[in-house]
Design a protein around this motif. Structure first.
Motif, PDB file in Angstrom:
ATOM      1  N   ILE A  16       0.857  -1.179   0.000  1.00  0.00           N
ATOM      2  CA  ILE A  16       0.000   0.000   0.000  1.00  0.00           C
ATOM      3  C   ILE A  16       0.897   1.235   0.000  1.00  0.00           C
ATOM      4  CG2 ILE A  16      -1.788   1.241   1.271  1.00  0.00           C
ATOM      5  CD1 ILE A  16      -2.462  -1.538   2.545  1.00  0.00           C
ATOM      6  N   THR A  17       0.688   2.121  -0.967  1.00  0.00           N
ATOM      7  CA  THR A  17       1.479   3.342  -1.075  1.00  0.00           C
ATOM      8  C   THR A  17       0.585   4.554  -0.850  1.00  0.00           C
ATOM      9  OG1 THR A  17       2.939   2.305  -2.686  1.00  0.00           O
ATOM     10  CG2 THR A  17       2.949   4.705  -2.607  1.00  0.00           C
ATOM     11  N   PRO A  18       0.885   5.369   0.156  1.00  0.00           N
ATOM     12  CA  PRO A  18       0.082   6.578   0.356  1.00  0.00           C
ATOM     13  C   PRO A  18       0.362   7.590  -0.757  1.00  0.00           C
ATOM     14  CG  PRO A  18       1.893   6.525   1.911  1.00  0.00           C
ATOM     15  CD  PRO A  18       1.941   5.231   1.138  1.00  0.00           C
ATOM     16  N   LEU A  19      -0.655   8.349  -1.117  1.00  0.00           N
ATOM     17  CA  LEU A  19      -0.533   9.383  -2.139  1.00  0.00           C
ATOM     18  C   LEU A  19      -0.543  10.736  -1.434  1.00  0.00           C
ATOM     19  CD1 LEU A  19      -3.121   8.003  -4.719  1.00  0.00           C
ATOM     20  CD2 LEU A  19      -0.658   7.609  -4.654  1.00  0.00           C
ATOM     21  N   PHE A  20       0.515  11.503  -1.611  1.00  0.00           N
ATOM     22  CA  PHE A  20       0.617  12.816  -0.978  1.00  0.00           C
ATOM     23  C   PHE A  20       0.759  13.901  -2.033  1.00  0.00           C
ATOM     24  CE2 PHE A  20       2.146  10.064   2.434  1.00  0.00           C
ATOM     25  CZ  PHE A  20       1.436  10.564   3.509  1.00  0.00           C
ATOM     26  N   THR A  21       0.127  15.035  -1.766  1.00  0.00           N
ATOM     27  CA  THR A  21       0.323  16.213  -2.587  1.00  0.00           C
ATOM     28  C   THR A  21       0.342  17.426  -1.658  1.00  0.00           C
ATOM     29  OG1 THR A  21      -0.511  17.515  -4.451  1.00  0.00           O
ATOM     30  CG2 THR A  21      -2.154  16.417  -3.107  1.00  0.00           C
ATOM     31  N   HIS A  22       1.325  18.257  -1.825  1.00  0.00           N
ATOM     32  CA  HIS A  22       1.517  19.445  -0.977  1.00  0.00           C
ATOM     33  C   HIS A  22       1.546  19.074   0.503  1.00  0.00           C
ATOM     34  CE1 HIS A  22       1.037  21.891  -4.517  1.00  0.00           C
ATOM     35  NE2 HIS A  22      -0.130  21.320  -4.775  1.00  0.00           N
ATOM     36  N   GLY A  23       2.142  17.920   0.812  1.00  0.00           N
ATOM     37  CA  GLY A  23       2.282  17.484   2.196  1.00  0.00           C
ATOM     38  C   GLY A  23       1.029  16.931   2.831  1.00  0.00           C
ATOM     39  N   SER A  52       2.443   7.357  -8.649  1.00  0.00           N
ATOM     40  CA  SER A  52       1.771   7.720  -7.393  1.00  0.00           C
ATOM     41  C   SER A  52       1.685   9.231  -7.244  1.00  0.00           C
ATOM     42  CB  SER A  52       2.524   7.129  -6.194  1.00  0.00           C
ATOM     43  OG  SER A  52       2.523   5.740  -6.240  1.00  0.00           O
ATOM     44  N   ASN A  53       2.778   9.920  -7.557  1.00  0.00           N
ATOM     45  CA  ASN A  53       2.778  11.384  -7.472  1.00  0.00           C
ATOM     46  C   ASN A  53       1.801  11.999  -8.464  1.00  0.00           C
ATOM     47  OD1 ASN A  53       4.693  11.414  -5.425  1.00  0.00           O
ATOM     48  ND2 ASN A  53       6.399  11.529  -6.850  1.00  0.00           N
ATOM     49  N   GLN A  54       1.748  11.454  -9.669  1.00  0.00           N
ATOM     50  CA  GLN A  54       0.825  11.970 -10.680  1.00  0.00           C
ATOM     51  C   GLN A  54      -0.625  11.712 -10.279  1.00  0.00           C
ATOM     52  OE1 GLN A  54       2.255  10.170 -14.305  1.00  0.00           O
ATOM     53  NE2 GLN A  54       3.659  11.856 -14.692  1.00  0.00           N
ATOM     54  N   ALA A  55      -0.881  10.546  -9.700  1.00  0.00           N
ATOM     55  CA  ALA A  55      -2.238  10.233  -9.237  1.00  0.00           C
ATOM     56  C   ALA A  55      -2.655  11.183  -8.122  1.00  0.00           C
ATOM     57  CB  ALA A  55      -2.313   8.785  -8.760  1.00  0.00           C
ATOM     58  N   ALA A  56      -1.750  11.466  -7.206  1.00  0.00           N
ATOM     59  CA  ALA A  56      -2.056  12.394  -6.111  1.00  0.00           C
ATOM     60  C   ALA A  56      -2.371  13.779  -6.651  1.00  0.00           C
ATOM     61  CB  ALA A  56      -0.882  12.455  -5.132  1.00  0.00           C
ATOM     62  N   THR A  57      -1.608  14.235  -7.628  1.00  0.00           N
ATOM     63  CA  THR A  57      -1.860  15.546  -8.234  1.00  0.00           C
ATOM     64  C   THR A  57      -3.203  15.567  -8.944  1.00  0.00           C
ATOM     65  OG1 THR A  57       0.511  15.934  -8.486  1.00  0.00           O
ATOM     66  CG2 THR A  57      -0.962  17.256  -9.870  1.00  0.00           C
ATOM     67  N   ALA A  58      -3.525  14.497  -9.653  1.00  0.00           N
ATOM     68  CA  ALA A  58      -4.822  14.428 -10.358  1.00  0.00           C
ATOM     69  C   ALA A  58      -5.981  14.439  -9.373  1.00  0.00           C
ATOM     70  CB  ALA A  58      -4.870  13.159 -11.207  1.00  0.00           C
ATOM     71  N   ILE A  59      -5.845  13.740  -8.264  1.00  0.00           N
ATOM     72  CA  ILE A  59      -6.892  13.732  -7.238  1.00  0.00           C
ATOM     73  C   ILE A  59      -7.067  15.121  -6.658  1.00  0.00           C
ATOM     74  CG2 ILE A  59      -7.486  12.892  -4.923  1.00  0.00           C
ATOM     75  CD1 ILE A  59      -6.115  10.218  -5.782  1.00  0.00           C
ATOM     76  N   GLU A  60      -5.969  15.782  -6.353  1.00  0.00           N
ATOM     77  CA  GLU A  60      -6.040  17.145  -5.797  1.00  0.00           C
ATOM     78  C   GLU A  60      -6.669  18.107  -6.805  1.00  0.00           C
ATOM     79  OE1 GLU A  60      -5.689  20.304  -3.153  1.00  0.00           O
ATOM     80  OE2 GLU A  60      -5.637  18.140  -2.853  1.00  0.00           O
ATOM     81  N   ASN A  61      -6.298  18.004  -8.069  1.00  0.00           N
ATOM     82  CA  ASN A  61      -6.885  18.871  -9.096  1.00  0.00           C
ATOM     83  C   ASN A  61      -8.390  18.644  -9.213  1.00  0.00           C
ATOM     84  OD1 ASN A  61      -4.445  20.067  -9.668  1.00  0.00           O
ATOM     85  ND2 ASN A  61      -4.013  18.766 -11.436  1.00  0.00           N
TER      86      ASN A  61
END
Length: 67
Positions: A16-23, A52-61
């Motif tokens: 399991i990998t947590p997705l983080f964006t802007h902390g 994972s980083n791209q997914a986190a950014t897409a979720i935040e957007n």
């Protein structure tokens, strides 16, 4: 009621990998078994990290657009 990690394990997801964006946590990426993850090369792990980083950014957007 099972915890999130327990439910994930019961579905066959072990890594399991947590997705983080802007902390801040944006979600969780569930992957296959620990053995499958352990078999990945360094490059494969880097690809998972980038995705994972791209997914986190897409979720935040998506959250920002919804607001």
């Amino acid at each position: 009621m099972l915890c999130g990690a327990c439910r994930s394990a019961s579905l066959g997801f072990v890594h399991i990998t947590p997705l983080f964006t802007h902390g801040k946590a944006a979600g969780t990426l569930l992957m296959g078994t620990q053995e499958q993850y352990d078999a990945l090369t360094t490059r494969g792990r880097q690809v998972i990290s980038v995705l994972s980083n791209q997914a986190a950014t897409a979720i935040e957007n998506a959250r920002l657009v919804a607001d």
